[in-house]
Design a protein around this motif. Structure first.
Motif, PDB file in Angstrom:
ATOM      1  N   LEU A 149     -11.338 -14.682  16.871  1.00  0.00           N
ATOM      2  CA  LEU A 149     -10.225 -14.485  15.942  1.00  0.00           C
ATOM      3  C   LEU A 149      -8.898 -14.209  16.650  1.00  0.00           C
ATOM      4  CD1 LEU A 149     -12.092 -12.436  13.201  1.00  0.00           C
ATOM      5  CD2 LEU A 149     -11.271 -14.797  13.024  1.00  0.00           C
ATOM      6  N   LEU A 150      -8.949 -13.853  17.925  1.00  0.00           N
ATOM      7  CA  LEU A 150      -7.714 -13.713  18.694  1.00  0.00           C
ATOM      8  C   LEU A 150      -7.062 -15.069  18.936  1.00  0.00           C
ATOM      9  CD1 LEU A 150      -8.706 -11.115  21.456  1.00  0.00           C
ATOM     10  CD2 LEU A 150      -7.245 -10.730  19.469  1.00  0.00           C
ATOM     11  N   GLU A 151      -7.877 -16.102  19.026  1.00  0.00           N
ATOM     12  CA  GLU A 151      -7.375 -17.448  19.318  1.00  0.00           C
ATOM     13  C   GLU A 151      -8.269 -18.483  18.626  1.00  0.00           C
ATOM     14  OE1 GLU A 151      -5.753 -19.865  23.275  1.00  0.00           O
ATOM     15  OE2 GLU A 151      -7.179 -18.219  23.492  1.00  0.00           O
ATOM     16  N   PRO A 152      -8.278 -18.503  17.283  1.00  0.00           N
ATOM     17  CA  PRO A 152      -9.243 -19.336  16.565  1.00  0.00           C
ATOM     18  C   PRO A 152      -9.123 -20.827  16.839  1.00  0.00           C
ATOM     19  CG  PRO A 152      -7.595 -18.416  15.066  1.00  0.00           C
ATOM     20  CD  PRO A 152      -7.440 -17.709  16.376  1.00  0.00           C
ATOM     21  N   GLU A 153      -7.911 -21.298  17.086  1.00  0.00           N
ATOM     22  CA  GLU A 153      -7.748 -22.740  17.344  1.00  0.00           C
ATOM     23  C   GLU A 153      -8.497 -23.178  18.598  1.00  0.00           C
ATOM     24  OE1 GLU A 153      -5.284 -20.658  16.674  1.00  0.00           O
ATOM     25  OE2 GLU A 153      -4.583 -21.344  14.696  1.00  0.00           O
ATOM     26  N   ALA A 154      -8.570 -22.287  19.595  1.00  0.00           N
ATOM     27  CA  ALA A 154      -9.247 -22.633  20.847  1.00  0.00           C
ATOM     28  C   ALA A 154     -10.755 -22.732  20.668  1.00  0.00           C
ATOM     29  CB  ALA A 154      -8.914 -21.592  21.920  1.00  0.00           C
ATOM     30  N   TRP A 155     -11.276 -22.081  19.620  1.00  0.00           N
ATOM     31  CA  TRP A 155     -12.727 -22.050  19.402  1.00  0.00           C
ATOM     32  C   TRP A 155     -13.150 -22.866  18.192  1.00  0.00           C
ATOM     33  CZ3 TRP A 155     -15.556 -20.086  23.222  1.00  0.00           C
ATOM     34  CH2 TRP A 155     -14.900 -19.280  24.155  1.00  0.00           C
ATOM     35  N   ASN A 156     -12.216 -23.596  17.630  1.00  0.00           N
ATOM     36  CA  ASN A 156     -12.518 -24.392  16.445  1.00  0.00           C
ATOM     37  C   ASN A 156     -13.628 -25.408  16.723  1.00  0.00           C
ATOM     38  OD1 ASN A 156     -12.250 -25.473  13.828  1.00  0.00           O
ATOM     39  ND2 ASN A 156     -10.783 -27.007  14.535  1.00  0.00           N
ATOM     40  N   GLY A 157     -14.658 -25.387  15.893  1.00  0.00           N
ATOM     41  CA  GLY A 157     -15.758 -26.338  16.017  1.00  0.00           C
ATOM     42  C   GLY A 157     -16.783 -25.993  17.073  1.00  0.00           C
ATOM     43  N   LYS A 158     -16.545 -24.920  17.827  1.00  0.00           N
ATOM     44  CA  LYS A 158     -17.453 -24.587  18.927  1.00  0.00           C
ATOM     45  C   LYS A 158     -18.598 -23.689  18.459  1.00  0.00           C
ATOM     46  CE  LYS A 158     -14.141 -25.184  22.681  1.00  0.00           C
ATOM     47  NZ  LYS A 158     -13.520 -24.587  23.882  1.00  0.00           N
ATOM     48  N   VAL A 159     -19.727 -23.851  19.142  1.00  0.00           N
ATOM     49  CA  VAL A 159     -20.896 -23.002  18.913  1.00  0.00           C
ATOM     50  C   VAL A 159     -21.067 -22.114  20.129  1.00  0.00           C
ATOM     51  CG1 VAL A 159     -23.369 -22.930  18.456  1.00  0.00           C
ATOM     52  CG2 VAL A 159     -21.988 -24.807  17.520  1.00  0.00           C
ATOM     53  N   VAL A 160     -20.928 -20.823  19.930  1.00  0.00           N
ATOM     54  CA  VAL A 160     -21.046 -19.859  21.025  1.00  0.00           C
ATOM     55  C   VAL A 160     -22.503 -19.409  21.146  1.00  0.00           C
ATOM     56  CG1 VAL A 160     -20.355 -17.575  21.858  1.00  0.00           C
ATOM     57  CG2 VAL A 160     -18.679 -19.061  20.724  1.00  0.00           C
ATOM     58  N   GLN A 161     -23.032 -19.503  22.347  1.00  0.00           N
ATOM     59  CA  GLN A 161     -24.362 -18.969  22.604  1.00  0.00           C
ATOM     60  C   GLN A 161     -24.257 -17.440  22.614  1.00  0.00           C
ATOM     61  OE1 GLN A 161     -26.473 -20.554  25.977  1.00  0.00           O
ATOM     62  NE2 GLN A 161     -25.912 -22.671  25.539  1.00  0.00           N
ATOM     63  N   GLY A 162     -24.848 -16.807  21.614  1.00  0.00           N
ATOM     64  CA  GLY A 162     -24.720 -15.359  21.470  1.00  0.00           C
ATOM     65  C   GLY A 162     -25.708 -14.604  22.333  1.00  0.00           C
ATOM     66  N   SER A 163     -25.506 -14.668  23.637  1.00  0.00           N
ATOM     67  CA  SER A 163     -26.403 -14.015  24.592  1.00  0.00           C
ATOM     68  C   SER A 163     -25.634 -13.047  25.475  1.00  0.00           C
ATOM     69  CB  SER A 163     -27.099 -15.049  25.485  1.00  0.00           C
ATOM     70  OG  SER A 163     -27.845 -15.972  24.723  1.00  0.00           O
ATOM     71  N   SER A 164     -26.230 -11.869  25.697  1.00  0.00           N
ATOM     72  CA  SER A 164     -25.669 -10.892  26.625  1.00  0.00           C
ATOM     73  C   SER A 164     -26.294 -11.017  28.006  1.00  0.00           C
ATOM     74  CB  SER A 164     -25.911  -9.466  26.106  1.00  0.00           C
ATOM     75  OG  SER A 164     -25.362  -9.282  24.831  1.00  0.00           O
ATOM     76  N   ALA A 165     -27.525 -11.515  28.055  1.00  0.00           N
ATOM     77  CA  ALA A 165     -28.268 -11.630  29.313  1.00  0.00           C
ATOM     78  C   ALA A 165     -29.305 -12.727  29.175  1.00  0.00           C
ATOM     79  CB  ALA A 165     -28.948 -10.302  29.656  1.00  0.00           C
ATOM     80  N   ILE A 166     -29.721 -13.271  30.310  1.00  0.00           N
ATOM     81  CA  ILE A 166     -30.775 -14.283  30.353  1.00  0.00           C
ATOM     82  C   ILE A 166     -31.743 -13.874  31.448  1.00  0.00           C
ATOM     83  CG2 ILE A 166     -31.312 -16.723  30.706  1.00  0.00           C
ATOM     84  CD1 ILE A 166     -28.366 -17.322  29.934  1.00  0.00           C
ATOM     85  N   MET A 167     -32.993 -13.604  31.060  1.00  0.00           N
ATOM     86  CA  MET A 167     -33.964 -13.097  32.029  1.00  0.00           C
ATOM     87  C   MET A 167     -35.353 -13.651  31.759  1.00  0.00           C
ATOM     88  SD  MET A 167     -33.138  -9.016  32.352  1.00  0.00           S
ATOM     89  CE  MET A 167     -33.158  -8.764  30.572  1.00  0.00           C
ATOM     90  N   SER A 168     -36.132 -13.773  32.828  1.00  0.00           N
ATOM     91  CA  SER A 168     -37.553 -14.038  32.672  1.00  0.00           C
ATOM     92  C   SER A 168     -38.259 -12.721  32.374  1.00  0.00           C
ATOM     93  CB  SER A 168     -38.136 -14.649  33.951  1.00  0.00           C
ATOM     94  OG  SER A 168     -38.110 -13.680  35.007  1.00  0.00           O
ATOM     95  N   TYR A 169     -39.478 -12.805  31.865  1.00  0.00           N
ATOM     96  CA  TYR A 169     -40.248 -11.583  31.637  1.00  0.00           C
ATOM     97  C   TYR A 169     -40.425 -10.798  32.934  1.00  0.00           C
ATOM     98  CZ  TYR A 169     -41.842 -13.414  27.060  1.00  0.00           C
ATOM     99  OH  TYR A 169     -41.925 -13.875  25.773  1.00  0.00           O
ATOM    100  N   GLN A 170     -40.708 -11.529  34.009  1.00  0.00           N
ATOM    101  CA  GLN A 170     -40.966 -10.850  35.278  1.00  0.00           C
ATOM    102  C   GLN A 170     -39.721 -10.117  35.773  1.00  0.00           C
ATOM    103  OE1 GLN A 170     -44.032 -10.555  36.610  1.00  0.00           O
ATOM    104  NE2 GLN A 170     -43.110  -9.120  38.046  1.00  0.00           N
ATOM    105  N   GLU A 171     -38.573 -10.757  35.641  1.00  0.00           N
ATOM    106  CA  GLU A 171     -37.328 -10.109  36.055  1.00  0.00           C
ATOM    107  C   GLU A 171     -37.070  -8.873  35.198  1.00  0.00           C
ATOM    108  OE1 GLU A 171     -32.527 -10.994  36.538  1.00  0.00           O
ATOM    109  OE2 GLU A 171     -33.829 -12.531  35.681  1.00  0.00           O
ATOM    110  N   MET A 172     -37.334  -8.979  33.914  1.00  0.00           N
ATOM    111  CA  MET A 172     -37.125  -7.853  33.022  1.00  0.00           C
ATOM    112  C   MET A 172     -37.989  -6.662  33.434  1.00  0.00           C
ATOM    113  SD  MET A 172     -37.421  -7.945  28.853  1.00  0.00           S
ATOM    114  CE  MET A 172     -36.821  -9.629  28.891  1.00  0.00           C
ATOM    115  N   VAL A 173     -39.244  -6.942  33.740  1.00  0.00           N
ATOM    116  CA  VAL A 173     -40.176  -5.890  34.143  1.00  0.00           C
ATOM    117  C   VAL A 173     -39.767  -5.274  35.478  1.00  0.00           C
ATOM    118  CG1 VAL A 173     -42.522  -5.571  35.023  1.00  0.00           C
ATOM    119  CG2 VAL A 173     -42.169  -6.613  32.785  1.00  0.00           C
TER     120      VAL A 173
END
Length: 326
Positions: free
Chosen positions: A212-236
């Motif tokens: 919403l700070l810059e809606p034109e720049a994000w128009n039509g885009k799909v944001v991957q709503g992820s904070s982190a990406i990990m395997s189970y082993q890495e998580m453990v």
């Protein structure tokens, strides 16, 4: 169109996990005036928002009060829309309810919409893993993209919630309850090489705020709503480093995953199959944190606060306690 200097943002589902996060972030920015909708303005969560200066309106997604909905949208410049798929009143007709709500939002003259969507499970698995929650939300995303005339429309697809681990019974007790041998065991079906995870409370609202700070720049885009990406082993392994406790991974089959006869748990079981069919590509493409990082940093630059995504260790610091010492 709102001619006011302060831009009104209406947040649907104000007391839900996503809506509350969005409101908390937007309240940090004096450029926005925040409104919210909820089914019960007398609830504890609603009263807490009212105390913070959020104007609330009683709006049910399936049977909205026309006057309340009109008031909630009057003069609004932007809207965040999320529909609670597991609300019993919406489970059977999410698309119809969502379409009616989107039409009302558009009819009120709202310029910018940020919609909480999900990946199309049927499409990404060639029909092998249909999930109503995913498919209905994506269908509404397509409706907004192809049939509506908002100045901008942007989409966020939230990943696996870190908070899902609070239901420790469903993960073998990990990361809160050790097994009989004292080892914390992550007992889930395979999700592919990596699991995208989201810290809803800490990060999700900043992504909507950033759009919403810059809606034109994000128009039509799909944001991957992820904070982190990990395997189970890495998580453990990172859990062991942070807590000093022993942990392990015990991958099970989807058939072995206990759903306790709960419909929403059966949906989670389907999600594991979905991950397996897509080789871990939850979004249909490679998992990526790039846009999530940009949006988080943009909000911090504008109004201060944390500029980086929430890590696994930071989530543990907020939520994990050593039960053995209690």
């Amino acid at each position: 169109m709102s001619s006011q200097t302060t831009k009104i943002i209406t947040v649907f589902g104000a007391t839900g996990h996503q809506g509350a996060s969005v409101i908390a972030s937007l309240l940090r920015n004096p450029a926005f005036a925040v409104r919210g909708t909820t089914r019960n303005v007398s609830s504890e969560g609603a009263q807490a928002l009212t105390a913070k200066g959020v104007q609330l309106f009683t709006v049910d997604a399936v049977n909205p009060d026309a006057d309340q909905l009109e008031a909630a949208l009057k003069g609004a410049w932007g809207v965040f829309l999320n529909l609670s798929s597991h609300d019993p009143s919406i489970e059977e007709n999410e698309y119809a309810a969502g379409k009616a709500m989107i039409d009302a939002i558009q009819g009120a003259g709202v310029e910018h919409i940020v919609y909480s969507s999900l990946p199309p499970s049927s499409l990404l698995t060639s029909g092998e893993v249909p999930m109503a929650t995913f498919d209905e939300k994506y269908k509404l995303q397509q409706y907004i993209s192809n049939s509506c005339n908002f100045a901008t429309a942007s989409f966020i697809q939230a990943a696996w919630y870190f908070d899902n681990f609070k239901y420790a019974d469903f993960s073998g007790g990990f990361p809160f309850v050790p097994g009989a041998d004292g080892v914390y065991t992550l007992r889930y079906p395979s999700c592919g090489p990596n699991l995208p995870l989201v810290a809803i409370e800490n990060d999700f609202g900043d992504w909507v705020h950033g759009i919403l700070l810059e809606p034109e720049a994000w128009n039509g885009k799909v944001v991957q709503g992820s904070s982190a990406i990990m395997s189970y082993q890495e998580m453990v392994e990172r859990f062991e480093t942070y807590t000093g406790k022993k942990a392990r991974v015990d991958e099970i089959s989807v058939a072995e995953f206990e759903t306790f006869g709960l419909s929403w748990m059966e949906e989670i079981a389907k999600m594991f199959t979905f991950f397996q069919k897509t080789a871990g590509r939850y979004y249909g493409v490679e998992n990526d944190l790039g846009n999530a990082k940009k949006l988080k940093a943009a909000v911090a630059e504008k109004v201060g606060g944390k500029a980086t995504l929430t890590t696994w260790e930071e989530w543990l610091a907020e939520n994990w306690e050593d039960k053995e010492k209690q």
